[in-house]
Write an enzyme that holds these catalytic residues in place. Structure first.
Site, short mmCIF file in Angstrom:
data_model
loop_
_atom_site.label_atom_id
_atom_site.label_comp_id
_atom_site.label_asym_id
_atom_site.label_seq_id
_atom_site.Cartn_x
_atom_site.Cartn_y
_atom_site.Cartn_z
CE1 TYR A 1 -3.34 -2.63 -0.04
CE2 TYR A 1 -3.80 -2.25 2.28
CZ TYR A 1 -4.07 -2.91 1.10
OH TYR A 1 -5.08 -3.85 1.07
CG ASP B 1 -2.46 -20.09 0.27
OD1 ASP B 1 -1.67 -19.99 1.24
OD2 ASP B 1 -2.16 -20.74 -0.75
CG ASP C 1 -7.25 -4.23 3.92
OD1 ASP C 1 -8.29 -4.22 4.59
OD2 ASP C 1 -7.07 -3.47 2.96
CG ASP D 1 -12.17 -6.35 5.80
OD1 ASP D 1 -12.08 -5.76 6.90
OD2 ASP D 1 -12.14 -5.75 4.72
CE LYS E 1 1.16 -18.24 -1.69
NZ LYS E 1 0.41 -19.49 -1.40
#
Length: 356
Positions: free
Chosen positions: A143, A224, A248, A252, A192
């Site tokens: 970001y 994942d 993020d 959620d 990851k």
């Protein structure tokens, strides 16, 4: 002179409504526990664009830096959706995080006993009350990395860069390990590392920091797999630490496991006491001004502020207990169940104050 100075960033949409109720509850806590708060207001987001032409005025940064803590409502709305990315309300949110050095985002995913039926996850999977803390790195990663557009063989292309330094990973890891020490001494680091070089550095650095916390059980999980495990067996998690973009997404997901995005608080912390506290839901412009917004996530964010920035854990506990008590009989429309009493945003704030 007040004990604490708090800056209010009410923002857009339902932001002013929910912040007003949170302030009312904070004032009640002040009366009950014998401390005082002085408030200042500043502009952030769409309201700042309308008034000052930018989503984050310099005056707002100055006021926040001069405060003990900051309470934020929500920013954004369709009115400003056509603006360029760096001029949208959300740019103000990213900007205030960077300006205040708020590198650690804490998002608890908690199910109140009376709200278990609202979770889409089966009761036998959730088991007892769910209580997961996600620690998200907030000022680095993709970001905030370099980005751009160009043409490749006359075809438009774009790129965004994910980069972390060891210093950035070390400081967020220490926040997570410190929290784990105060909870169940169990930490899951999510990355990851089988694909991304930035994740390999992340994992190496977290392992190095773990040597300072021999009592904490550390395990690693690919993002994942973590997304799958959160719905398959959420009870295996206590504290999760991860990067900006992974945090993020996962936070959620965890919010919906808890049953209602309107119930979940968050804290964004710097290395010191200054923090920014906000609900994780959006500005909900479709219901703004109708008096039906759920203020509980903002009220619970105030409880987090009392715990992490103002060193008032008893007041924080009391607010959380008051919310739990009110939920047994009263609900706003977003979490309403047959047989209970439906109340407005303002009525919910009054009820929490009374229970407090």
């Amino acid at each position: 002179m007040a004990d604490y100075k708090i800056t209010l960033l009410k923002g857009d949409g339902i932001g002013p409504e929910i912040v007003n109720q949170a302030v009312k509850v904070l004032d009640a806590a002040c009366d009950k526990f014998g401390f005082t708060v002085e408030y200042d207001e500043a502009l952030l987001g769409g309201c700042a664009i309308d008034a000052a032409g930018v989503p984050l005025p310099d005056e707002t940064i100055a006021k926040c830096k001069a405060s003990d803590s900051v309470i934020l409502g929500a920013v954004g709305g369709p009115k400003w959706d056509t603006l360029p990315g760096n001029q949208r309300p959300e740019a103000g949110l990213l900007g205030i995080r960077g300006a205040l050095g708020l590198f650690a985002n804490l998002r608890p995913s908690v199910i109140f006993g009376s709200l278990k039926s609202a979770s889409p996850i089966k009761d036998e999977i959730i088991g007892g009350n769910l209580d997961i803390m996600i620690v998200r790195e907030l000022t680095g990663g993709i970001y905030f990395g370099e980005r751009g557009r160009k043409e490749v063989n006359s075809i438009p292309a774009a790129w965004d860069t994910e980069m972390y330094s060891t210093e950035e990973v070390e400081r967020i890891a220490r926040v997570a390990f410190d929290l784990a020490m105060k909870r169940n001494k169990k930490l899951t680091s999510v990355d990851k590392a089988n694909v991304l070089e930035s994740s390999r550095l992340w994992r190496e650095t977290v392992i190095k920091v773990s040597e300072e916390y021999p009592e904490v059980e550390l395990n690693h999980m690919y993002v994942d797999n973590c997304a799958m495990q959160l719905v398959r067996n959420p009870r295996q998690f206590d504290v999760i630490v991860t990067s900006n973009i992974f945090g993020d997404i996962l936070s959620d997901e965890a919010s919906m496991i808890a049953g209602s995005i309107g119930m979940l608080a968050s804290a964004s912390l710097s290395g010191g006491k200054l923090g920014l506290y906000e609900p994780i839901h959006g500005s909900a412009p479709d219901i703004a001004g109708l008096g039906i917004a759920n203020p509980l996530a903002t009220i619970l964010s105030v409880a987090m502020m009392l715990r992490y920035s103002l060193d008032r854990p008893q007041a924080a506990d009391a607010i959380e207990a008051a919310v739990a008590k009110v939920l047994e009989t009263h609900r706003t429309s977003d979490i309403y169940e047959e047989g209970l009493i439906k109340v407005s945003c303002e009525e919910m704030g009054d009820l929490v104050c009374k229970a407090l």
